[in-house]
Design an enzyme around this catalytic site. Structure first.
Site, PDB file in Angstrom:
ATOM      1  N   ASP A 478      -4.294  16.617 -35.804  1.00  0.00           N
ATOM      2  CA  ASP A 478      -5.461  15.943 -35.717  1.00  0.00           C
ATOM      3  C   ASP A 478      -5.553  14.568 -35.581  1.00  0.00           C
ATOM      4  O   ASP A 478      -5.039  14.043 -36.599  1.00  0.00           O
ATOM      5  CB  ASP A 478      -6.833  16.873 -36.140  1.00  0.00           C
ATOM      6  CG  ASP A 478      -8.009  16.968 -35.420  1.00  0.00           C
ATOM      7  OD1 ASP A 478      -8.030  16.170 -34.794  1.00  0.00           O
ATOM      8  OD2 ASP A 478      -8.798  17.850 -36.180  1.00  0.00           O
ATOM      9  N   ASP A 548     -13.220  19.960 -27.817  1.00  0.00           N
ATOM     10  CA  ASP A 548     -13.652  20.499 -28.888  1.00  0.00           C
ATOM     11  C   ASP A 548     -15.082  21.208 -28.196  1.00  0.00           C
ATOM     12  O   ASP A 548     -15.626  22.148 -28.948  1.00  0.00           O
ATOM     13  CB  ASP A 548     -14.498  19.770 -29.934  1.00  0.00           C
ATOM     14  CG  ASP A 548     -13.719  19.153 -31.075  1.00  0.00           C
ATOM     15  OD1 ASP A 548     -12.409  19.701 -30.860  1.00  0.00           O
ATOM     16  OD2 ASP A 548     -13.868  17.992 -31.735  1.00  0.00           O
TER      17      ASP A 548
HETATM   18  C1  DGJ Z   1     -11.647  18.002 -34.594  1.00  0.00           C
HETATM   19  C2  DGJ Z   1     -10.925  19.109 -33.962  1.00  0.00           C
HETATM   20  O1  DGJ Z   1     -10.841  19.002 -32.632  1.00  0.00           O
HETATM   21  C3  DGJ Z   1     -11.263  20.564 -34.407  1.00  0.00           C
HETATM   22  O2  DGJ Z   1     -10.902  21.608 -33.489  1.00  0.00           O
HETATM   23  C4  DGJ Z   1     -11.350  20.538 -35.654  1.00  0.00           C
HETATM   24  O3  DGJ Z   1      -9.884  20.946 -36.171  1.00  0.00           O
HETATM   25  C5  DGJ Z   1     -11.894  19.491 -36.759  1.00  0.00           C
HETATM   26  N1  DGJ Z   1     -11.437  18.225 -36.230  1.00  0.00           N
HETATM   27  C6  DGJ Z   1     -11.592  19.602 -38.135  1.00  0.00           C
HETATM   28  O4  DGJ Z   1     -12.124  18.740 -38.595  1.00  0.00           O
END
Ligand code: DGJ
Length: 653
Positions: A478, A548
């Site tokens: 991430d 997201d």
């Molecule tokens: C952003 C990601 O896109 C989410 O899926 C998740 O992993 C969060 N970060 C966790 O902080």
């Protein structure tokens, strides 16, 4: 032979099955573009140069150029300061303060296959899959050598381009701009298609007629960005999914970029794509060189659908690499929306047991397992297991998950550091920052300076220790902020313009090291969803979390828009709980599944909260997906015709 050089006409011609690309060496040794479009057999095509020669106000650089005045000629690689007033691909600054440079033909080489690009990811090819043309050029004044590289993938109607600059002069020189691709087309009646967005609304197709002047997409955020993807297309005003001409361009790069289309005063179109010149410079001492990233170009005479499929094919066959390239991707369950930071071993094992019953194949433990991280304000950089949550340790958890019959995956955010972390207490200078200025945080975090070897080495060792400590088969990488205060105190002042690109090179270096050290692991990219969704990341990680936003209705637009440039096997999509956490919309489980299966399917909800009938439905859905997984993940994708009206924002004149 897909590349030929006609010595009499001094024409280079690059052919794919259904397209041709050609340029010409003039008497003055300038390279002028002749043609890019549907396949043509002949090389005797210099009559295609349509250059106005009776314009009173256009400068000719020297007599040998004849009527080929710079400002209206189709220049194969336009440089700055020599009477082409359009947007250049290259600009320098020498020690005397001069910014002009030229690009004259010297020599060429044709070879089978495709050489690697130093320090950068790119497409790759066996000798029988592609041919490569290197055109060696020079600027007589500065001593710079410029190599234009073209690789032709005949089967996919794809040509890749990149450029390398070498300082073979006597003095140091700064590159102020080096754009990988410039293409001069003879008309202006095109539509431009771009993929814009923002967080949780990634990738909307925007289509509009190009106009006189410049229209551009870019990122100056250090990453590709949610705002614009580094892909764009030019097509006929009348082009549809199945009809009309379309050109697509995509950059194999993960940092700040510029994509621009300029229509000049003679109604010709110039398309450019490369590293964003904003705040960029690269210092070249004599003997040093600079390699610009690759652009993938494709031409389709059969509409936008074929343009997309050309991209899909070349990416799946010649960009994505490693064990997982052609392997069925596992159906996973991720605990993020089920628990956020509030989880422990028992909760994870409960999720795993339910998931196994449904036919899910892997459990992914998301953010919150390390340091003392119970919210998003701490611990990035402290990659030590928090045994208050992961009772019994990581190996115990992974073994138990494996005993249930699931694979295990884990989340990292390797590029970041929280001010509230042990790492920051020890190395406050390891983040990107401007000494003496306030350090701007986003989501309470700073960016580690991956241009520095010792920083990368430290993070590599931490990750290696975790990944070697248990049977971990997947990593979600991430990255949850863009770059500000771009400065590396460890570079001299004259090299600060290199910081952002050096970061990207450092990132590629560590991604390469980790994927080489752990070839069995399936890596998935993520950057708050699609903030860094690009071909640079996909050269190392075969899939990326698309957004997201897991709302099914929003996802239809997001995933459909991604498909313009990217195959379904590279974007991941999860069925999440209802009402949706981002939009609060209530959507039938069936719809959520149908949308998520057009991508790499996963689940992101607490199955324990679901009714028996929903669990039964999920079991059936998963069985169905498994049966058709090869088609969903690796089939040829045809967008429906309704798509043109429903998903794109069409701006007309
Ligand atoms: C952003 C990601 O896109 C989410 O899926 C998740 O992993 C969060 N970060 C966790 O902080």
């Amino acid at each position: 032979m897909s590349i030929v050089f006609d010595e009499n006409k001094r024409v280079f011609k690059l052919d794919t099955e259904k397209s041709s690309y050609a340029f010409h060496i003039t008497d003055s040794r300038n390279l002028l573009h002749l043609y890019y479009g549907g396949y043509i057999p002949e090389t005797d095509i210099t009559h295609m140069l349509r250059i106005p020669n009776d314009e009173p106000f256009v400068p000719a650089v020297h007599d040998a150029m004849g009527p080929h005045s710079f400002d209206c000629a189709p220049i194969e690689f336009p440089t700055s300061g020599v009477a082409d007033f359009r947007e250049p691909a290259m600009q320098v600054m020498d020690i005397n303060g001069m910014s002009a440079c030229e690009c004259y033909y010297k020599d060429y080489r044709i070879s089978n296959g495709k050489p690697k690009l130093k320090g950068l990811p790119a497409t790759y090819a066996a000798d029988d899959e592609a041919q490569t043309l290197e055109v060696f050029c020079y600027d007589p004044h500065s001593g710079l050598d410029i190599t234009l590289m073209y690789s032709v993938f005949p089967k996919f109607d794809v040509i890749t381009r990149s450029v390398k600059v070498e300082n073979n002069g006597l003095a140091a020189i700064d590159l102020r701009r080096i754009i990988s691709m410039s293409l001069d087309l003879d008309r202006m009646d095109y539509d431009m298609i771009t993929l814009h967005g923002t967080w949780a609304r990634e990738r909307h197709v925007q289509r509009f007629p190009v106009r006189f002047g410049k229209q551009s997409i870019d990122s100056n955020r250090g990453a590709t960005s949610h705002a614009h993807n580094n892909f764009f297309a030019l097509c006929d005003h009348t082009a549809t999914e199945d009809f009309g001409e379309a050109y697509g361009f995509a950059l194999v790069y993960s940092g700040s970029f510029l994509g621009m289309v300029e229509v000049g005063q003679y109604e010709k179109t110039r398309a450019l794509l490369g590293i964003n010149p904003y705040d960029f410079s690269w210092h070249l001492e004599p003997g040093e060189d600079f390699q610009a990233p690759e652009v993938i170009m494709t031409y389709s005479g059969e509409g936008l659908g074929q343009m997309s499929r050309n991209f899909h094919d070349v990416m799946r066959n010649n960009l994505i690499r490693g064990k997982w390239k052609d392997m069925r991707r596992p159906i996973l369950i991720n605990n993020w929306e089920a628990t956020y930071f509030n989880f422990d071993t028992d909760k994870l094992l409960d999720i795993a047991r339910e998931a196994k019953k449904a036919g899910i194949e892997m459990l992914v433990m998301d953010d919150g397992w390390f340091g003392h991280r119970n919210d998003d304000r701490s611990s990035l950089g402290d990659w030590f297991v928090n045994e208050d949550k992961i009772k019994g340790g990581l190996k115990h958890l992974v073994d138990e998950v494996n005993k249930i019959g699931l694979k295990f995956g884990i989340w990292f955010e390797p590029e970041m550091i929280s001010p509230d972390s042990k790492l920051y207490a020890e190395h406050q200078d390891w983040c990107i920052h401007i000494p003496g200025r306030h350090r701007t945080t986003v989501r309470s975090q700073l960016v580690l300076d991956f241009s520095r070897k010792e920083v990368r080495d430290y993070i590599y060792e931490q990750m290696k220790a975790i990944l070697s400590s248990a049977n971990i088969e997947y990593v979600k990488w991430d990255m949850n902020r863009n770059f500000s205060d771009i400065y590396s105190p460890y570079l001299p002042a004259a090299k600060q313009g290199e910081t952002a690109h050096r970061y990207v090179l450092g990132l590629y270096h560590i991604m390469d090291e980790l994927t080489t050290r752990f070839p069995e692991i399936l890596f998935e990219g993520c950057s708050s969803g699609g903030n860094r969704f690009d071909l640079g990341i996909l050269s190392y990680f075969p899939q990326i979390w698309a957004s997201d936003n897991t709302d099914a209705l929003c996802r239809t637009g997001i995933q459909n828009s991604y498909s313009y440039g990217y195959p379904l096997s590279v974007f991941t999509a999860h069925v999440s709980s209802c009402p949706n956490h981002q939009t609060l919309r209530i959507t039938p489980l069936e719809t959520r599944f149908q949308v998520a299966s057009f991508g790499v399917l996963g689940y992101e909800c607490n199955l324990k909260d679901l009714s028996g009938s929903d669990l039964n439905a999920i079991r059936e859905q998963i069985a169905f997906y498994k049966k058709w997984r090869d088609v969903f993940q690796f089939g040829s994708f045809y967008r429906g015709a309704e798509n043109e009206a429903s998903d794109s924002e069409t701006l007309t004149e």
